[in-house]
Motif scaffolding. Structure first.
Motif, PDB file in Angstrom:
ATOM      1  N   GLU A 190       0.833  -1.206   0.000  1.00 21.94           N
ATOM      2  CA  GLU A 190       0.000   0.000   0.000  1.00 21.94           C
ATOM      3  C   GLU A 190       0.868   1.257   0.000  1.00 21.94           C
ATOM      4  O   GLU A 190       0.538   2.259  -0.651  1.00 21.94           O
ATOM      5  N   ARG A 225       1.875   1.916  -3.474  1.00 21.86           N
ATOM      6  CA  ARG A 225       0.776   2.472  -4.262  1.00 21.86           C
ATOM      7  C   ARG A 225       0.580   3.962  -3.972  1.00 21.86           C
ATOM      8  O   ARG A 225       0.331   4.766  -4.874  1.00 21.86           O
ATOM      9  N   LYS A 283      -7.125  -1.699  -6.029  1.00 22.08           N
ATOM     10  CA  LYS A 283      -6.273  -0.702  -6.677  1.00 22.08           C
ATOM     11  C   LYS A 283      -7.064   0.486  -7.209  1.00 22.08           C
ATOM     12  O   LYS A 283      -6.525   1.572  -7.383  1.00 22.08           O
TER      13      LYS A 283
END
Length: 228
Positions: A32, A35, A170
């Motif tokens: 995460e 991301r 996502k």
């Protein structure tokens, strides 16, 4: 979502990672974090791009969902009909072929744009040899098979997979995705994991009360994770 919020999320994730002792949990948090860093880079790059003037003519775009298809040993052909009449022209044909999918954009067809997208093809194709040909009422897409043979169906059947660990979406909002991940970890964790999450979220709430908005309010979860 602005740059400041994403930076705050990154700082909070680093705090979680520093306290986490389980390899699987740490791996999820690091995923995460990556991301969020990618999102930060993307927004920063977008902010520096010059604005492009809007197109002088805007046309509605319609997704093509009705088509026919057949195959031979070496080719698959998809037929799209009824989008134009004989004599009408297509402004431009813009195909994009990949190993297991393709998209064809048809621009300025009697005042409309059309797009055909088919993914998860039953077999692999050779993008360099695929073509799109216009006919009287539409187009025919010719796909060159990577391996000769019979597909039997245009799309491959998807198999459902069970996930043992929580998985981030996502496409979800970064803040909502982070909160969802922490809630899943809390619900599936043992007492030590719950204690670690409680402690970290309590410290985060104290920061918010002092004007440091590291993370958005978590509603019921933030009010008391032990109540879940």
């Amino acid at each position: 979502m602005d740059l400041a919020e994403i930076k705050s999320n990154i700082d909070e994730l680093r705090n979680f990672i520093a306290q986490s002792k389980r390899p699987q949990v740490k791996s999820l948090l690091e995923s995460e974090l990556k991301r969020q860093n990618d999102l930060l880079s993307s927004l920063a790059a977008t902010a520096t791009k010059p604005k492009v003037a809007a197109a002088t003519k805007s046309m509605p775009t319609k997704n093509i969902s009705t088509y026919a298809w057949d195959e031979s040993a070496k080719w698959v052909k998809i037929y799209v009909t009824g989008i134009k009449e004989a004599g009408q022209t297509i402004g431009s044909v813009e195909p994009t072929f990949e190993a297991r999918s393709f998209t064809v954009m048809l621009r300025d067809v009697a005042g409309k744009n059309y797009t055909l997208t088919i993914s998860n093809l039953c077999g692999e194709i050779r993008p360099a040899e695929c073509t799109v040909k216009a006919n009287k009422t539409g187009v025919a897409v010719h796909l060159a098979k990577e391996v000769s043979g019979t597909w039997g169906s245009l799309k491959a059947k998807r198999e459902e997979k069970k996930e043992d660990m929580p998985k981030m979406d996502k496409d979800a909002d970064p803040n909502a995705g982070l909160m969802s991940l922490m809630k899943q970890m809390y619900e599936s964790g043992d007492d030590s994991m719950k204690q670690m999450i409680n402690k970290t979220m309590y410290e985060s709430q104290m920061k918010q009360r002092n004007g440091d908005t590291s993370l958005p309010d978590m509603g019921d979860m933030g009010a008391g994770l032990d109540d879940l």
